[in-house]
Design a protein around this motif. Structure first.
Motif, PDB file in Angstrom:
ATOM      1  N   ASN A 104       0.818  -1.206   0.000  1.00  0.00           N
ATOM      2  CA  ASN A 104       0.000   0.000   0.000  1.00  0.00           C
ATOM      3  C   ASN A 104       0.851   1.255   0.000  1.00  0.00           C
ATOM      4  N   LEU A 229      -3.428  -0.990  -9.326  1.00  0.00           N
ATOM      5  CA  LEU A 229      -4.573  -1.216  -8.451  1.00  0.00           C
ATOM      6  C   LEU A 229      -5.008  -2.677  -8.472  1.00  0.00           C
ATOM      7  N   GLN A 230      -4.977  -3.283  -9.639  1.00  0.00           N
ATOM      8  CA  GLN A 230      -5.359  -4.689  -9.748  1.00  0.00           C
ATOM      9  C   GLN A 230      -4.376  -5.591  -9.003  1.00  0.00           C
ATOM     10  N   SER A 233      -4.911  -5.082  -5.209  1.00  0.00           N
ATOM     11  CA  SER A 233      -6.155  -5.700  -4.784  1.00  0.00           C
ATOM     12  C   SER A 233      -6.045  -7.219  -4.752  1.00  0.00           C
ATOM     13  N   ASN A 234      -5.431  -7.805  -5.784  1.00  0.00           N
ATOM     14  CA  ASN A 234      -5.279  -9.265  -5.832  1.00  0.00           C
ATOM     15  C   ASN A 234      -4.357  -9.768  -4.725  1.00  0.00           C
ATOM     16  N   MET A 236      -3.886  -8.395  -1.873  1.00  0.00           N
ATOM     17  CA  MET A 236      -4.528  -8.190  -0.579  1.00  0.00           C
ATOM     18  C   MET A 236      -5.264  -9.445  -0.114  1.00  0.00           C
ATOM     19  N   ASP A 237      -5.738 -10.269  -1.067  1.00  0.00           N
ATOM     20  CA  ASP A 237      -6.458 -11.493  -0.706  1.00  0.00           C
ATOM     21  C   ASP A 237      -5.557 -12.513  -0.024  1.00  0.00           C
ATOM     22  N   ILE A 256      -5.628   1.651  -1.471  1.00  0.00           N
ATOM     23  CA  ILE A 256      -6.664   0.616  -1.414  1.00  0.00           C
ATOM     24  C   ILE A 256      -6.760   0.167   0.043  1.00  0.00           C
ATOM     25  N   LEU A 274     -13.264  -0.985  -6.808  1.00  0.00           N
ATOM     26  CA  LEU A 274     -12.168  -1.047  -7.780  1.00  0.00           C
ATOM     27  C   LEU A 274     -12.684  -0.970  -9.210  1.00  0.00           C
TER      28      LEU A 274
END
Length: 291
Positions: A104, A229-230, A233-234, A236-237, A256, A274
């Motif tokens: 981040n 961003l993608q 975000s991915n 982060m899982d 994010i 997103l």
């Protein structure tokens, strides 16, 4: 590329600020009518807002354990920030690095002259140089747009409402008068607090859209921010929930939010979905291409 204003987005931001102003105007009128010690309460809130505004950078760095780093420690990162700040037309902010598995970045500071841009060590490993530049440009757009000032002003009377809510709890516990001014004010404060919070959250989401657009204009490459961003975000899982919980207090600042799945912030988000951010950036991409 000249910095272009999205007038639709700008009008939504000003409409939200106007609605907040109306809510707060009604709130102040009710408090004045009830004859409460309004100057004293506003004085307390003013002190809180003063601390929040002038020490926001120190408070956020302290809460996230981010450390301001020298150019010889992270030379490439400093060069990126300096070049992008020049493109944005603002002074180079201080640069900080935060040790965290959560990829981040965030920016804070009351003005461009007192700003800090911070990244986690994990995002430095995750993103390509161009993607990292896009993320840094997003954070510099927050600085250029003076978003800390905007949100501090927006939340000023929300803090007042929260203070009265706390007094309302004590008044309800110890007062024998059903029509006690504190009880009436407390009920009004609860309504004002939740309405204002919804408006502030909407304002925060609009500011994220604006920062995304700013990044696209600074780097001239919206696609790099989309892929960044993608990736974030991915990734982060796969970050452990405990690691997310450790940084959740700074989610409003992150590019994010790091949601652990155990918080109401998933319902009342400070950031747009997103998918909407990507759609917004794709529009900017077409705009930059002259379509």
């Amino acid at each position: 590329m000249k910095w272009k204003r999205d007038w639709g987005l700008t009008m939504r931001i000003w409409l939200t600020m106007f609605l907040l102003f109306l809510v707060y105007l009604v709130f102040i009128a009710v408090l004045a009518y009830l004859g409460l010690g309004l100057p004293f309460l506003i004085g307390i809130v003013f002190v809180l807002a003063f601390v929040q505004y002038f020490f926001s950078d120190k408070l956020v760095l302290w809460s996230t354990r981010a450390r301001v780093v020298a150019p010889d420690e992270y030379p490439e990162l400093h060069r990126m920030v300096e070049r992008l700040a020049g493109e944005a037309g603002i002074p180079k902010p201080r640069v900080a690095v935060m040790q965290s598995p959560v990829p981040n970045a965030f920016a804070t500071g009351r003005s461009p002259k007192h700003a800090v841009v911070a990244v986690t060590d994990s995002i430095l490993r995750l993103l390509s140089p161009r993607e990292l530049e896009a993320v840094l440009a997003h954070e510099l757009s927050h600085v250029k747009n003076r978003d800390v000032l905007t949100l501090t002003l927006a939340s000023f009377l929300a803090m007042l409402a929260a203070l009265i809510m706390n007094n309302f709890i004590f008044a309800a516990m110890f007062s024998r008068e059903r029509d006690s001014p504190w009880i009436i004010a407390g009920i009004v404060a609860i309504i004002v607090y939740f309405v204002s919070q919804l408006l502030i959250l909407a304002l925060s989401r609009y500011r994220e859209f604006a920062a995304d657009r700013g990044s696209a204009y600074i780097t001239r490459s919206p696609r790099d921010l989309i892929t960044a961003l993608q990736k974030i975000s991915n990734k982060m899982d796969y970050v452990p929930p405990q690691a997310k919980q450790q940084v959740e207090t700074a989610n409003a600042f992150f590019i994010i939010p790091a949601l652990s799945g155990r918080t109401l912030m998933e319902l009342f988000s400070t950031h747009p979905p997103l998918e909407k951010r990507i759609a917004n950036l794709e529009k900017v991409e077409l705009e930059l291409r002259g379509y």
